[in-house]
Motif scaffolding. Structure first.
Motif, PDB file in Angstrom:
ATOM      1  N   SER A 160       0.636  -1.099   0.020  1.00 53.69           N
ATOM      2  CA  SER A 160      -0.038  -0.230   0.114  1.00 53.69           C
ATOM      3  C   SER A 160       1.029   1.291  -0.113  1.00 53.69           C
ATOM      4  O   SER A 160       2.008   1.241  -0.612  1.00 53.69           O
ATOM      5  N   ALA A 161       0.377   2.163   0.640  1.00 54.93           N
ATOM      6  CA  ALA A 161       1.233   3.625   0.398  1.00 54.93           C
ATOM      7  C   ALA A 161       2.638   3.386   1.104  1.00 54.93           C
ATOM      8  O   ALA A 161       3.445   4.087   0.796  1.00 54.93           O
ATOM      9  N   TRP A 162       2.772   2.253   2.105  1.00 53.71           N
ATOM     10  CA  TRP A 162       4.160   2.164   2.518  1.00 53.71           C
ATOM     11  C   TRP A 162       5.090   1.913   1.363  1.00 53.71           C
ATOM     12  O   TRP A 162       6.349   2.142   1.559  1.00 53.71           O
ATOM     13  N   GLY A 163       4.669   1.172   0.480  1.00 46.56           N
ATOM     14  CA  GLY A 163       5.477   0.740  -0.670  1.00 46.56           C
ATOM     15  C   GLY A 163       5.930   1.580  -1.398  1.00 46.56           C
ATOM     16  O   GLY A 163       7.078   1.528  -2.418  1.00 46.56           O
ATOM     17  N   LEU A 164       5.537   2.859  -1.481  1.00 49.41           N
ATOM     18  CA  LEU A 164       5.981   3.962  -2.274  1.00 49.41           C
ATOM     19  C   LEU A 164       7.522   4.314  -1.981  1.00 49.41           C
ATOM     20  O   LEU A 164       8.177   4.796  -3.031  1.00 49.41           O
ATOM     21  N   ALA A 165       7.954   3.953  -0.808  1.00 49.43           N
ATOM     22  CA  ALA A 165       9.455   4.249  -0.435  1.00 49.43           C
ATOM     23  C   ALA A 165      10.338   3.033  -1.444  1.00 49.43           C
ATOM     24  O   ALA A 165      11.586   3.447  -1.558  1.00 49.43           O
ATOM     25  N   ALA A 166       9.446   2.176  -2.082  1.00 54.33           N
ATOM     26  CA  ALA A 166      10.595   1.515  -3.025  1.00 54.33           C
ATOM     27  C   ALA A 166      11.400   2.200  -3.911  1.00 54.33           C
ATOM     28  O   ALA A 166      12.552   2.189  -4.212  1.00 54.33           O
ATOM     29  N   ALA A 167      11.058   3.304  -4.657  1.00 58.04           N
ATOM     30  CA  ALA A 167      11.321   4.174  -5.612  1.00 58.04           C
ATOM     31  C   ALA A 167      12.695   5.026  -4.965  1.00 58.04           C
ATOM     32  O   ALA A 167      13.787   5.213  -5.615  1.00 58.04           O
ATOM     33  N   ASP A 168      12.819   5.132  -3.461  1.00 58.20           N
ATOM     34  CA  ASP A 168      13.624   5.980  -3.065  1.00 58.20           C
ATOM     35  C   ASP A 168      15.132   5.025  -3.149  1.00 58.20           C
ATOM     36  O   ASP A 168      16.155   5.738  -3.437  1.00 58.20           O
ATOM     37  N   GLY A 169      14.850   3.645  -2.784  1.00 60.14           N
ATOM     38  CA  GLY A 169      16.006   2.534  -2.822  1.00 60.14           C
ATOM     39  C   GLY A 169      16.444   2.593  -4.406  1.00 60.14           C
ATOM     40  O   GLY A 169      17.644   2.483  -4.742  1.00 60.14           O
ATOM     41  N   VAL A 170      15.431   2.502  -5.404  1.00 55.09           N
ATOM     42  CA  VAL A 170      15.858   2.311  -6.810  1.00 55.09           C
ATOM     43  C   VAL A 170      16.503   3.886  -7.275  1.00 55.09           C
ATOM     44  O   VAL A 170      17.792   3.919  -7.773  1.00 55.09           O
ATOM     45  N   MET A 171      16.097   4.858  -6.823  1.00 54.01           N
ATOM     46  CA  MET A 171      16.784   6.086  -7.163  1.00 54.01           C
ATOM     47  C   MET A 171      18.269   6.238  -6.438  1.00 54.01           C
ATOM     48  O   MET A 171      19.042   6.744  -7.129  1.00 54.01           O
ATOM     49  N   ALA A 172      18.510   5.825  -5.244  1.00 52.09           N
ATOM     50  CA  ALA A 172      19.599   5.726  -4.585  1.00 52.09           C
ATOM     51  C   ALA A 172      20.667   4.841  -5.523  1.00 52.09           C
ATOM     52  O   ALA A 172      21.646   5.481  -5.993  1.00 52.09           O
ATOM     53  N   TRP A 173      20.239   3.912  -6.087  1.00 47.18           N
ATOM     54  CA  TRP A 173      20.949   3.000  -6.878  1.00 47.18           C
ATOM     55  C   TRP A 173      21.510   3.779  -8.138  1.00 47.18           C
ATOM     56  O   TRP A 173      22.656   3.562  -8.628  1.00 47.18           O
ATOM     57  N   LEU A 174      20.237   4.349  -8.659  1.00 43.20           N
ATOM     58  CA  LEU A 174      20.385   4.853  -9.962  1.00 43.20           C
ATOM     59  C   LEU A 174      21.615   6.094  -9.927  1.00 43.20           C
ATOM     60  O   LEU A 174      22.361   6.386 -10.871  1.00 43.20           O
ATOM     61  N   ALA A 175      21.307   6.995  -8.673  1.00 44.25           N
ATOM     62  CA  ALA A 175      22.326   7.975  -8.856  1.00 44.25           C
ATOM     63  C   ALA A 175      23.799   7.556  -8.457  1.00 44.25           C
ATOM     64  O   ALA A 175      24.532   8.383  -8.968  1.00 44.25           O
ATOM     65  N   GLY A 176      24.018   6.255  -8.124  1.00 41.62           N
ATOM     66  CA  GLY A 176      25.278   6.010  -7.798  1.00 41.62           C
ATOM     67  C   GLY A 176      25.919   5.679  -9.062  1.00 41.62           C
ATOM     68  O   GLY A 176      27.039   5.219  -9.345  1.00 41.62           O
ATOM     69  N   GLN A 177      24.673   5.263 -10.057  1.00 36.66           N
ATOM     70  CA  GLN A 177      25.420   5.021 -11.658  1.00 36.66           C
ATOM     71  C   GLN A 177      25.436   6.160 -12.312  1.00 36.66           C
ATOM     72  O   GLN A 177      25.865   6.174 -13.427  1.00 36.66           O
ATOM     73  N   GLY A 178      25.386   7.358 -11.839  1.00 34.40           N
ATOM     74  CA  GLY A 178      25.245   8.755 -12.565  1.00 34.40           C
ATOM     75  C   GLY A 178      24.075   8.886 -13.573  1.00 34.40           C
ATOM     76  O   GLY A 178      24.173   9.589 -14.568  1.00 34.40           O
TER      77      GLY A 178
END
Length: 332
Positions: free
Chosen positions: A71-89
């Motif tokens: 549910s709404a808690w799951g929207l935090a998943a994108a935070d983890g994806v963003m952090a990984w992508l940022a690490g890839q530039g």
């Protein structure tokens, strides 16, 4: 062809789950920034970064799309994806910085028997961690059924799940679908093994049961699960065609026909049915409106098949009162 969305050049998929909590995350990672849009036809959606996908909005490309339970808690998943992508530039360039663009949709799986400790305020939800794990594992092969965002999914009568399928359109482009099936209704007809999506099946990808010999009024009776906000089928269709954002919007809208073919009912006030559409641009553009329509029709057929494959591949959750899986009821 793997019969997965990763048959579309430029698309990889990664997944992670928490078995004790009976929930998970699925991430479609694009190998390069990709044009995308979305169509939301369910009455109870849970989304993130979808407004920017409308054709008139400035940002043209996305880096990944996340699907999650929680549910709404799951929207935090994108935070983890963003952090990984940022690490890839990766990300939208703003001066010396890059902001990864990760639209997301969530489904409701809080009442499936798993320990959702965070919903009691006891600790932080696991979705940021699961999102980062999922995108880091992205590749061409991935599991169907009780996996990723479909790990804790259910339908009115059977265990839900994560499904995928692909096809080559008559125009030559490849279309793939990825879906987490957590529907308010059913993917199968009445009490039998037959899928609503049966006419679109390729080979024996979901049991080769075909249609029943006849349909009774009981078969057509609606069956419901849960209450408002306790459902949602979330999906992505992708193609290697060159499309504009407006054409991706048309593709997403047309692909919703696949949900209507595979689920009864779809697009309900109790659902948050969402379809993202993405075009990786590795093959040619549609030559005219008829070619675009061919892509759209193929996308709907592929999404219908993906829904049935997700149910067919699922395994039941190990909790008291858990819904049976299709294979538990009807064999292999």
């Amino acid at each position: 062809m793997r019969n997965l969305i990763t048959d579309v050049r430029g698309v990889l998929v990664g997944q992670a789950h928490d078995a004790a909590a009976a929930t998970g995350v699925t991430v479609a990672l694009f190998e390069r920034p990709t044009v995308a849009s979305v169509a939301i036809l369910g009455g109870a959606p849970g989304v993130r970064e979808t407004a920017l996908l409308e054709p008139e909005m400035t940002v043209e490309h996305v880096d990944a799309i996340a699907l999650a339970g929680g549910s709404a808690w799951g929207l935090a998943a994108a935070d983890g994806v963003m952090a990984w992508l940022a690490g890839q530039g990766r990300g939208f360039p703003i001066g010396p910085l890059h902001v990864p663009i990760v639209p997301q949709a969530i489904l409701f799986d809080l009442l499936n028997g798993g320990d959702k400790f965070w919903a009691k305020g006891e600790a932080e939800a696991p979705y940021r961690r699961l999102g980062a794990q999922a995108v880091a594992q992205a590749g061409a092969d991935f599991a169907l059924g009780t996996a990723g965002a479909g790990f804790g999914a259910t339908t009115a009568t059977l265990k839900g799940g994560l499904g995928s399928a692909s096809a080559r359109a008559a125009t030559g482009q490849t279309i793939g679908a990825l879906v987490a099936v957590n529907a308010v209704g059913t993917a199968t007809i009445g009490d039998g093994p037959h899928f609503w999506a049966a006419p679109y099946e390729q080979g024996d990808e979901f049991g080769e049961r075909g249609w029943p010999a006849s349909l009774s009024p009981a078969d057509l009776a609606l069956r419901f699960k849960g209450g408002t906000g306790q459902n949602t089928t979330i999906a992505l269709v992708a193609t290697d065609a060159v499309l504009t954002k407006a054409q991706c919007k048309r593709l997403a809208l047309a692909a919703h026909d696949g949900l209507a073919r595979a689920l009864r009912p779809a697009h309900a006030a109790l659902d948050g049915d969402i379809v993202f559409a993405a075009a990786t641009g590795h093959s040619g553009a549609p030559s005219d409106a008829f070619a675009l329509t061919e892509l759209c029709a193929t996308a709907a057929d592929v999404l219908a098949r993906a829904v049935a494959r997700g149910i067919h591949a699922a395994t039941a959750l190990p909790f008291e009162g858990a819904l049976p899986a299709w294979r538990d009821r009807f064999g292999g």
